[in-house]
Design a protein around this motif. Sequence first.
Motif, mmCIF file in Angstrom:
data_model
loop_
_atom_site.group_PDB
_atom_site.id
_atom_site.type_symbol
_atom_site.label_atom_id
_atom_site.label_comp_id
_atom_site.label_asym_id
_atom_site.label_seq_id
_atom_site.Cartn_x
_atom_site.Cartn_y
_atom_site.Cartn_z
ATOM 1 N N CYS A 48 -5.255 5.978 11.446
ATOM 2 C CA CYS A 48 -4.700 5.465 10.191
ATOM 3 C C CYS A 48 -3.275 4.963 10.393
ATOM 4 O O CYS A 48 -2.875 3.933 9.835
ATOM 5 C CB CYS A 48 -4.691 6.558 9.125
ATOM 6 N N ARG A 49 -2.529 5.689 11.198
ATOM 7 C CA ARG A 49 -1.143 5.281 11.443
ATOM 8 C C ARG A 49 -1.086 3.921 12.130
ATOM 9 O O ARG A 49 -0.246 3.083 11.807
ATOM 10 C CB ARG A 49 -0.437 6.337 12.291
ATOM 11 N N ASP A 102 -2.034 1.346 9.555
ATOM 12 C CA ASP A 102 -0.924 1.163 8.627
ATOM 13 C C ASP A 102 0.185 0.320 9.236
ATOM 14 O O ASP A 102 0.830 -0.476 8.538
ATOM 15 C CB ASP A 102 -0.367 2.523 8.205
ATOM 16 N N ALA A 124 -0.846 -3.191 8.605
ATOM 17 C CA ALA A 124 -0.748 -3.578 7.196
ATOM 18 C C ALA A 124 0.709 -3.679 6.750
ATOM 19 O O ALA A 124 1.113 -4.654 6.104
ATOM 20 C CB ALA A 124 -1.507 -2.569 6.332
ATOM 21 N N PHE A 125 1.509 -2.683 7.095
ATOM 22 C CA PHE A 125 2.892 -2.653 6.633
ATOM 23 C C PHE A 125 3.700 -3.806 7.228
ATOM 24 O O PHE A 125 4.446 -4.481 6.531
ATOM 25 C CB PHE A 125 3.526 -1.307 7.010
ATOM 26 N N ARG A 158 1.345 -4.318 1.410
ATOM 27 C CA ARG A 158 1.903 -3.036 0.979
ATOM 28 C C ARG A 158 0.891 -2.179 0.217
ATOM 29 O O ARG A 158 0.885 -0.953 0.358
ATOM 30 C CB ARG A 158 3.165 -3.266 0.138
ATOM 31 N N SER A 206 -1.335 -0.744 2.775
ATOM 32 C CA SER A 206 -0.583 0.277 3.503
ATOM 33 C C SER A 206 -0.547 1.588 2.717
ATOM 34 O O SER A 206 -0.761 2.667 3.276
ATOM 35 C CB SER A 206 0.838 -0.217 3.776
ATOM 36 N N ARG A 237 -2.668 2.675 0.546
ATOM 37 C CA ARG A 237 -3.999 3.303 0.554
ATOM 38 C C ARG A 237 -4.280 3.951 1.907
ATOM 39 O O ARG A 237 -4.905 5.021 1.978
ATOM 40 C CB ARG A 237 -5.052 2.264 0.218
ATOM 41 N N LEU A 238 -3.829 3.332 2.978
ATOM 42 C CA LEU A 238 -3.987 3.940 4.303
ATOM 43 C C LEU A 238 -3.177 5.226 4.414
ATOM 44 O O LEU A 238 -3.614 6.207 5.035
ATOM 45 C CB LEU A 238 -3.570 2.951 5.382
ATOM 46 N N LEU A 239 -2.012 5.242 3.810
ATOM 47 C CA LEU A 239 -1.199 6.460 3.826
ATOM 48 C C LEU A 239 -1.880 7.574 3.037
ATOM 49 O O LEU A 239 -1.785 8.748 3.403
ATOM 50 C CB LEU A 239 0.199 6.171 3.266
ATOM 51 N N ARG A 288 4.947 8.383 5.885
ATOM 52 C CA ARG A 288 4.917 8.086 4.449
ATOM 53 C C ARG A 288 6.252 7.576 3.917
ATOM 54 O O ARG A 288 6.305 6.987 2.838
ATOM 55 C CB ARG A 288 4.484 9.329 3.660
ATOM 56 N N GLU A 309 7.590 5.040 4.795
ATOM 57 C CA GLU A 309 7.479 3.591 4.677
ATOM 58 C C GLU A 309 7.415 3.159 3.217
ATOM 59 O O GLU A 309 7.903 2.087 2.850
ATOM 60 C CB GLU A 309 6.221 3.104 5.404
#
Length: 395
Positions: A159-160, A163, A166-167, A172, A175, A177-179, A202, A204
């Motif tokens: 996931c990281r 993310d 995405a980030f 955003r 991102s 939702r992934l977090l 998180r 971010e």
Amino acid sequence: MPSIVYRGVGPRIAYERRIAGLTQADLARAAGTALGTIRKIERGERGASDAVLDAIADALDIDPTRLLPDRERPDDRVHAAMPGLSAVLAAYEEPDDGPCRDLPALREAVSTTVGLRLSAQYSRIARSVPGLLAELCRALSTAPSVDRPAVARLLVDACRAADAVAFKHGARDLSARLLDLMRWAGAQADDPVVDAAVAYVRTELHFGARTYTVGLRALERALDHAPRADSADVLAARGALHMRAAVLAGRAADSAAADVHLDDARALGDRVPEGVYRGTAFGPNSVRVHEVSVAVSLGDDHVGRALKLAREWKPPRELPAERRSGFYIELGRAQLWSGRPDAAFESLKVARRIAPQHAREHRWVREDAATLRRLKRGDAESLSNFAEWCHASIS
């Protein structure tokens, strides 16, 4: 995810191959590709799929975006991955049936993905991470209880990486939702070091929303709950939280809190060798990079501190590419603010050479390139080309 075929890459591949001292046959062997394929690509008779481009880039030990002609968008495959990521996020608690590799194979796949994140290979992550996340969600839903924490930790790491894609590319909402998925998986990992890593990433949300004081409070709460032990993983986890807290404090213009967190990060960094711990680089060199970041975030009289440190020290090649690139982006901003536009441009070019995808998508690179272009409107074509490369607004 559908494959992308890149056209016009032949001349770049031929150039990089010659720089590396390889024949076409050498490159074909190293890339695991047919010699005829290499010949046709270099002659322009066929394009290169993203998988072939990645294999050639690996064989040449370069970022694949260096092989793309200027008209190609290296983030095409990133945007193509977004629907797949959204589909995974819509069904992670009740994933579809499908194949699952065993735990050792999943560890290897996630380790590769973490390595791509640390080297800022976002387009390559985008090609594989939707399928990897879906597979890990299936594995977590079916794993025996003894294996669930291990699978959950792998899902956090994957996931990281997703993310980061995405980030960095401005997605955003995706991102965030992934977090949420990372936090959900982290709760099943039964590992306080994972909890610290989730808290680190998180933040971010607060960098994106510029809610720096709120983010700082959240990290300080995470530090209160972080484990305390003498193992390298635990020391590095705490040190990483202090590094990021220092940057948040700098963005919040709280120099006192920034200094306290930097001092704590230095003390912890002195107790572990520089390395990557649970997916985060930490050690004395990483702390030095963050000293520059904090000084630039505080601005004004603190900028001189960043310039002084940069005169005395440069990040070694052993640091992950994303972190080294970030150092030169921060340094470029300090140089620009100090009235040294030529030095600032050189720093931005170094950041680009180290990690092109990281530099291209960095907001400060775009802002500073636009400022440099305005300051030197009649000057070098290379500056105009750089500004266009990173989509800097020059109006």
